[in-house]
Motif scaffolding. Structure first.
Motif, PDB file in Angstrom:
ATOM      1  N   ILE A  14      27.179  11.417  33.209  1.00  0.00           N
ATOM      2  CA  ILE A  14      26.736  13.105  33.006  1.00  0.00           C
ATOM      3  C   ILE A  14      25.920  13.595  34.014  1.00  0.00           C
ATOM      4  N   LEU A  15      26.060  15.037  34.431  1.00  0.00           N
ATOM      5  CA  LEU A  15      25.286  15.561  35.156  1.00  0.00           C
ATOM      6  C   LEU A  15      24.806  16.573  34.219  1.00  0.00           C
ATOM      7  N   VAL A  16      23.538  17.106  34.060  1.00  0.00           N
ATOM      8  CA  VAL A  16      23.271  18.518  33.421  1.00  0.00           C
ATOM      9  C   VAL A  16      22.697  19.335  34.434  1.00  0.00           C
ATOM     10  N   GLU A  17      23.086  20.193  34.567  1.00  0.00           N
ATOM     11  CA  GLU A  17      22.658  21.478  35.631  1.00  0.00           C
ATOM     12  C   GLU A  17      22.523  22.715  34.765  1.00  0.00           C
ATOM     13  N   ARG A  18      21.109  23.375  35.401  1.00  0.00           N
ATOM     14  CA  ARG A  18      20.852  24.489  34.626  1.00  0.00           C
ATOM     15  C   ARG A  18      20.574  25.650  35.819  1.00  0.00           C
ATOM     16  N   LEU A  19      20.446  26.683  35.644  1.00  0.00           N
ATOM     17  CA  LEU A  19      20.346  27.880  36.358  1.00  0.00           C
ATOM     18  C   LEU A  19      18.520  28.261  36.068  1.00  0.00           C
ATOM     19  N   VAL A  20      18.078  28.248  37.407  1.00  0.00           N
ATOM     20  CA  VAL A  20      16.757  28.631  37.242  1.00  0.00           C
ATOM     21  C   VAL A  20      16.427  30.322  38.240  1.00  0.00           C
ATOM     22  N   GLY A  21      15.639  31.015  37.642  1.00  0.00           N
ATOM     23  CA  GLY A  21      15.583  32.288  38.371  1.00  0.00           C
ATOM     24  C   GLY A  21      16.323  33.364  37.835  1.00  0.00           C
ATOM     25  N   ASP A  22      15.891  34.551  38.172  1.00  0.00           N
ATOM     26  CA  ASP A  22      16.947  35.588  37.646  1.00  0.00           C
ATOM     27  C   ASP A  22      17.639  36.455  38.761  1.00  0.00           C
ATOM     28  N   ALA A  23      16.935  36.952  39.728  1.00  0.00           N
ATOM     29  CA  ALA A  23      17.443  37.897  40.860  1.00  0.00           C
ATOM     30  C   ALA A  23      18.449  36.749  41.780  1.00  0.00           C
ATOM     31  N   THR A  24      18.154  35.743  42.093  1.00  0.00           N
ATOM     32  CA  THR A  24      18.854  34.969  43.197  1.00  0.00           C
ATOM     33  C   THR A  24      18.736  33.370  42.323  1.00  0.00           C
ATOM     34  N   PRO A  25      19.428  33.257  41.340  1.00  0.00           N
ATOM     35  CA  PRO A  25      19.210  31.920  40.732  1.00  0.00           C
ATOM     36  C   PRO A  25      19.566  30.509  41.316  1.00  0.00           C
ATOM     37  N   TYR A  26      18.941  29.295  41.299  1.00  0.00           N
ATOM     38  CA  TYR A  26      19.470  28.285  41.776  1.00  0.00           C
ATOM     39  C   TYR A  26      19.778  27.085  40.833  1.00  0.00           C
ATOM     40  N   VAL A  27      20.216  26.408  41.158  1.00  0.00           N
ATOM     41  CA  VAL A  27      20.756  25.091  40.120  1.00  0.00           C
ATOM     42  C   VAL A  27      19.865  23.940  40.514  1.00  0.00           C
ATOM     43  N   GLU A  28      19.147  23.538  39.085  1.00  0.00           N
ATOM     44  CA  GLU A  28      18.578  22.110  38.895  1.00  0.00           C
ATOM     45  C   GLU A  28      19.284  21.320  38.306  1.00  0.00           C
ATOM     46  N   ALA A  29      19.527  20.184  38.868  1.00  0.00           N
ATOM     47  CA  ALA A  29      20.522  19.055  38.404  1.00  0.00           C
ATOM     48  C   ALA A  29      19.774  17.705  37.996  1.00  0.00           C
ATOM     49  N   TYR A  30      20.224  17.460  36.691  1.00  0.00           N
ATOM     50  CA  TYR A  30      19.551  16.274  36.197  1.00  0.00           C
ATOM     51  C   TYR A  30      20.581  15.220  36.044  1.00  0.00           C
ATOM     52  N   PRO A  31      20.617  14.018  36.843  1.00  0.00           N
ATOM     53  CA  PRO A  31      21.555  13.056  36.842  1.00  0.00           C
ATOM     54  C   PRO A  31      21.249  11.793  35.881  1.00  0.00           C
ATOM     55  N   GLU A  32      19.990  11.701  35.432  1.00  0.00           N
ATOM     56  CA  GLU A  32      19.910  10.642  34.645  1.00  0.00           C
ATOM     57  C   GLU A  32      19.946  10.984  33.184  1.00  0.00           C
TER      58      GLU A  32
END
Length: 585
Positions: A81-99
């Motif tokens: 399972i990989l959990v991804e979240r969007l960070v930032g408003d104007a130009t959001p980037y993806v943080e991924a959590y694989p553990e």
């Protein structure tokens, strides 16, 4: 004019004052209605797996770890399972959590709680849970819709309202197992594939439900599991203290509630209650390999065995009744029927994927998943059809981060210690079907059976029964087992059949037919694997003139195994899967 202007001026001031007062009141009411309202988008995440994706959201858990709620069917495949979240408003980037691990789940509720390893809850925005959903309240559903046009899509929200508070059915493998089982709500928000597991929130940003079902018949009538069920599942999360008594209780429950099931009920059993579901990808790979061997009927020049026979010989060396559910007629019929339908469609429409020659399409292989789960659980516990007393000798931690343990147990009636592999999954201790090397648990067991236990004369008989063409047939078989050394074993097998009625080659109404076979083999891990030593020899008064009536094919190889006071002979002509014959002294 001046006299008239003044009142108008005062009226204007009063009007401004009234408007200002109303504005203040509106702000005050809004503040009272939404104290500390957080934009739910900040707590919504995308759940990504190899073969699927969905949505989830952060919640406050019982400790400082980060927890995510999602729909169980999103993560039920057992894939990483990989959990991804969007960070930032104007130009959001993806943080991924694989553990990520499954901290708790309930297949009937279709809910799962994930725990992110090595990340604290203070790093994220947890969504508040509403006390309860309210009929007709305005809601907003969030999710990451799936798309065939793009690998990843952005977050979307769908407005709507709560149409009603209902009881949703409980599903298992896509089939309804209980009606009116789950607290849920009908919502008008147009949720889409990929929204599964996402939150449905009220105007205060509190979660009132979890998206699980899209109505494929009626528009604007979709389903969400109520927040009350979410709160119930969160309450189950606890760190399992793996002690001797815990392991003993788990193994006792597996025996009485799972392994005792008759063959016809095993394919419908909720195996995930007892088995660590992270084993599913390995299990699917094993099924594909077994299926490939099981359909290989070409003899290998070296062993003179087909893949099917070789698979059977390998399996029959194992304790108990290996793969008895997978090889059961009902399972084989279901798989064969599925494959015939697949081939018929393939012949009619042509290959959908050029170069794809896989003989076991995923849709068919899935039919073998639960039968294989039961069989590997039975193998792990050396199951032979009856409940055994369990004594746990010791428990050791193999992988603390993966919460994997190895228990050394003693089973009544078994003369050796058995290693059982377990993991905490979904908030409970469950059995692992594979050890830490990825090998099916139970394969490495060393069974100590003395060669002298096989020695002697064994017998079996089949009473007179009516066969094809109106003939009656009875069968008598004898095994004479002798032991030359601690591991070298010789076996002589006599098989006689009598046929009664209008016998095919004339000369009376009874035929005496038979053959004698000689095998030599070795004792290894409690089983004797023996190959035919010489050509089979005809015996019986009528074999000279009526040998064609004797349809038994000589055996190329046989496996002999002791179970209680019986000697089991698994025999094959080298092409077919071994048949079982049970002998007594």
């Amino acid at each position: 004019m001046t006299a008239l202007a003044a009142p108008r001026g005062r009226a204007a001031i009063w009007l401004v004052a009234i408007v200002a007062a109303v504005a203040v009141a509106i702000v005050a009411v809004a503040a009272a209605r939404s104290p500390g309202r957080t934009d739910p988008r900040r707590g919504v995440v995308r759940i990504v797996m190899k073969s699927s994706s969905g949505t989830g959201f952060f919640v406050a858990g019982p400790d400082a770890s980060a927890y995510v709620v999602t729909a169980y069917h999103v993560v039920a495949s057992g894939e990483p399972i990989l959990v991804e979240r969007l960070v930032g408003d104007a130009t959001p980037y993806v943080e991924a959590y694989p553990e990520v691990e499954i901290a708790a789940f309930d297949s009937e509720l279709d809910l799962a709680v994930l725990r992110l390893d090595h990340v604290g809850a203070d790093h994220f925005t947890a969504l508040a849970l509403a006390p309860a959903p309210i009929k007709d309240q305005a809601i907003e559903s969030f999710g990451f819709p799936a798309s065939s046009l793009s690998r990843a899509t952005g977050m979307m929200s769908k407005p709507g309202k709560v149409l009603g508070l209902v009881k949703l059915p409980a599903y298992d493998g896509g089939e309804i197992v209980r009606e009116d089982a789950v607290d849920g709500l009908l919502i008008s928000a147009e949720i889409e594939p990929g929204f599964s597991g996402g939150p449905t929130c009220n105007e205060r940003g509190e979660v009132v439900g979890v998206n699980v079902t899209k109505d494929l018949v009626h528009r604007a009538q979709n389903g969400a599991v109520s927040v009350t069920a979410v709160r119930e599942l969160l309450g189950r999360i606890k760190l399992v203290e793996v002690i001797l008594a815990t392991v003993q209780a788990v193994l006792a429950r597996v025996q009485t509630e799972y392994l005792l099931l008759p063959i016809e009920r095993r394919a419908a059993a909720p195996a995930h209650d007892f088995i660590n579901t992270t084993d599913l990808p390995r299990l699917e790979q094993l099924i594909a390999e077994v299926h490939q061997l099981d359909h290989d009927t070409a003899r290998d020049p070296k062993t003179m065995l087909s893949g099917q026979a070789l698979l059977g010989v390998a399996l029959m060396r194992l304790p108990g009744h290996p793969l008895e559910t997978y090889t059961a007629p009902a399972t084989r019929r279901a798989l064969d029927d599925c494959l015939r339908r697949q081939r018929a469609l393939s012949d009619f429409f042509g290959k959908l994927v050029p170069g794809d020659d896989d003989p076991a399409p995923v849709s068919c292989a899935a039919l073998a998943l639960r039968p294989m789960m039961w069989d590997l659980t039975a193998l792990a516990l050396q199951w032979e059809g009856k409940v055994r007393e369990v004594s746990v000798i010791k428990v050791e931690t193999v992988d603390a981060e993966a919460h994997q343990y190895r228990a050394q147990i003693r089973l009544s009636g078994v003369d050796h210690l058995v290693d059982v592999w377990l993991s905490t999954s979904g908030g409970r201790l469950r059995i692992d079907l594979f050890d830490n090397r990825g090998i099916p648990a139970g394969l490495a067991v060393t069974r100590s059976v003395a060669a002298s236990a096989f020695e002697g004369t064994w017998h079996r008989s089949e009473p007179r029964t009516t066969r094809a063409a109106g003939l009656d047939v009875d069968t008598d078989e004898t095994l004479v087992v002798s032991v030359a050394t601690d591991s070298a074993v010789s076996v002589t097998h006599d098989l006689r059949r009598h046929m009664y009625g209008r016998v095919p080659c004339g000369g009376g109404r009874k035929l005496d037919l038979g053959l004698e076979q000689a095998f030599t083999g070795t004792l290894d891990h409690g089983s004797v694997v023996a190959f035919r030593h010489t050509d089979a020899k005809a015996i019986g008064a009528d074999m000279g003139r009526c040998w064609r009536a004797f349809t038994y094919q000589p055996d190329q190889v046989a496996v002999f195994k002791l179970v209680d006071d019986k000697l089991l002979m698994y025999r094959t002509d080298g092409v077919a899967f071994p048949e079982t014959a049970e002998f007594h002294r």
